[in-house]
Design a protein around this motif. Sequence first.
Motif, short mmCIF file in Angstrom:
data_model
loop_
_atom_site.label_atom_id
_atom_site.label_comp_id
_atom_site.label_asym_id
_atom_site.label_seq_id
_atom_site.Cartn_x
_atom_site.Cartn_y
_atom_site.Cartn_z
N GLN A 1 0.83 -1.20 0.00
CA GLN A 1 0.00 0.00 0.00
C GLN A 1 0.86 1.26 0.00
O GLN A 1 0.56 2.23 -0.70
CB GLN A 1 -0.92 0.00 1.22
CG GLN A 1 -1.90 1.16 1.24
CD GLN A 1 -2.84 1.11 2.44
OE1 GLN A 1 -2.65 0.32 3.36
NE2 GLN A 1 -3.87 1.94 2.42
N ALA A 2 1.94 1.24 0.78
CA ALA A 2 2.84 2.40 0.82
C ALA A 2 3.45 2.66 -0.55
O ALA A 2 3.55 3.81 -0.99
CB ALA A 2 3.94 2.18 1.86
N ALA B 1 4.94 7.94 0.81
CA ALA B 1 3.51 7.69 0.73
C ALA B 1 2.70 8.81 1.37
O ALA B 1 1.51 8.96 1.09
CB ALA B 1 3.18 6.36 1.41
N GLY B 2 3.33 9.57 2.26
CA GLY B 2 2.67 10.74 2.83
C GLY B 2 1.56 10.43 3.82
O GLY B 2 0.65 11.23 4.00
N ASN B 3 1.65 9.27 4.48
CA ASN B 3 0.64 8.90 5.48
C ASN B 3 1.37 8.46 6.74
O ASN B 3 1.82 7.32 6.84
CB ASN B 3 -0.25 7.77 4.94
CG ASN B 3 -1.39 7.43 5.89
OD1 ASN B 3 -1.23 7.43 7.10
ND2 ASN B 3 -2.55 7.13 5.33
N MET C 1 2.59 2.17 11.39
CA MET C 1 2.15 0.76 11.38
C MET C 1 3.21 -0.13 10.73
O MET C 1 3.50 -1.23 11.22
CB MET C 1 0.82 0.64 10.64
CG MET C 1 -0.36 1.23 11.37
SD MET C 1 -1.86 1.27 10.33
CE MET C 1 -2.18 -0.48 10.15
N ILE C 2 3.78 0.33 9.63
CA ILE C 2 4.83 -0.43 8.95
C ILE C 2 6.04 -0.60 9.87
O ILE C 2 6.60 -1.70 10.00
CB ILE C 2 5.25 0.26 7.64
CG1 ILE C 2 4.13 0.13 6.60
CG2 ILE C 2 6.55 -0.33 7.09
CD1 ILE C 2 4.37 0.93 5.34
N LYS C 3 6.43 0.48 10.53
CA LYS C 3 7.60 0.45 11.40
C LYS C 3 7.42 -0.54 12.55
O LYS C 3 8.30 -1.36 12.84
CB LYS C 3 7.87 1.85 11.95
CG LYS C 3 9.19 1.99 12.68
CD LYS C 3 9.36 3.38 13.28
CE LYS C 3 9.32 4.46 12.23
NZ LYS C 3 9.56 5.80 12.81
N THR D 1 1.84 -4.07 -6.31
CA THR D 1 1.96 -5.51 -6.54
C THR D 1 3.39 -5.99 -6.38
O THR D 1 3.66 -7.01 -5.73
CB THR D 1 1.45 -5.87 -7.96
OG1 THR D 1 0.07 -5.54 -8.05
CG2 THR D 1 1.64 -7.34 -8.25
N LEU D 2 4.33 -5.26 -6.96
CA LEU D 2 5.73 -5.69 -6.92
C LEU D 2 6.30 -5.56 -5.51
O LEU D 2 7.08 -6.42 -5.07
CB LEU D 2 6.56 -4.88 -7.91
CG LEU D 2 7.96 -5.43 -8.21
CD1 LEU D 2 7.88 -6.89 -8.67
CD2 LEU D 2 8.66 -4.59 -9.25
N MET D 3 5.94 -4.51 -4.77
CA MET D 3 6.43 -4.38 -3.40
C MET D 3 5.87 -5.51 -2.54
O MET D 3 6.60 -6.09 -1.71
CB MET D 3 6.03 -3.03 -2.82
CG MET D 3 6.46 -2.84 -1.37
SD MET D 3 8.26 -2.80 -1.14
CE MET D 3 8.55 -1.02 -1.25
N HIS D 4 4.62 -5.83 -2.70
CA HIS D 4 4.01 -6.93 -1.95
C HIS D 4 4.79 -8.22 -2.19
O HIS D 4 5.12 -8.96 -1.25
CB HIS D 4 2.55 -7.10 -2.36
CG HIS D 4 1.81 -8.16 -1.59
ND1 HIS D 4 1.93 -9.50 -1.86
CD2 HIS D 4 0.94 -8.06 -0.55
CE1 HIS D 4 1.18 -10.20 -1.03
NE2 HIS D 4 0.56 -9.34 -0.23
#
Length: 216
Positions: free
Chosen positions: A87-88, A141-143, A149-151, A195-198
């Motif tokens: 998502q990021a 990503a600016g959020n 949450m990712i961290k 898709t590729l990051m996932h």
Amino acid sequence: MAGQTETLTNKILSWIDTGRLNPGDVIDESELVAEFAVSRTPVREAILQLEAMGLVRRLPRKGATVFRPSLEEFLAILEVHAKLEGQAAGLAARRLSVSWATALEAAVQACETFSAEQGDANPDAYYQLNLRFHECVALAAGNPFLTEMIKTNARKLLAYYRARYRYAGAIATSAAEHRAIASLIFARDAAGAETLMHRHVQFDQITAMDLLAALS
């Protein structure tokens, strides 16, 4: 007291980030009291905060230990983490600023240069470059809520991602995938970047089992 608790919490987090503390390691309250010249109260409060974040577990007769997932927990956390990272990347493709484009390109080039010059040598050093790449994507990503949450989620898996780069060819593959992801972000291809990051972040079950065994 609040300042001492925050300092201790951040210090333990940094030890998890750098690999000084690994999954299953005991967090010794007495050592922290002695090293930082504080009472047991801020130490225990820091541990409670880390427990609330899911990074520490308190076990009978063992005390506080760094979270070590079972295979089922590992795969469940990874499933969420891959979604968040994807998502990021998608948001970064839509919102990329000039400054973050510059930072992202620098992060990708650093990974490529390391891979070309050092190959599989010094995987821990490469991992720090890998972290910078993912940080750039998350911040682009600016959020800030997504970034946090990712961290937090990533810290539950850091030791395993770090261990992944000990495998032959993993660094070269990672650097090439970083370039491909960044190219999609620069091209404003949100769906492709997501898709590729996932796919980049996800492990298959066999790899997950190998990494869990290596750090058990």
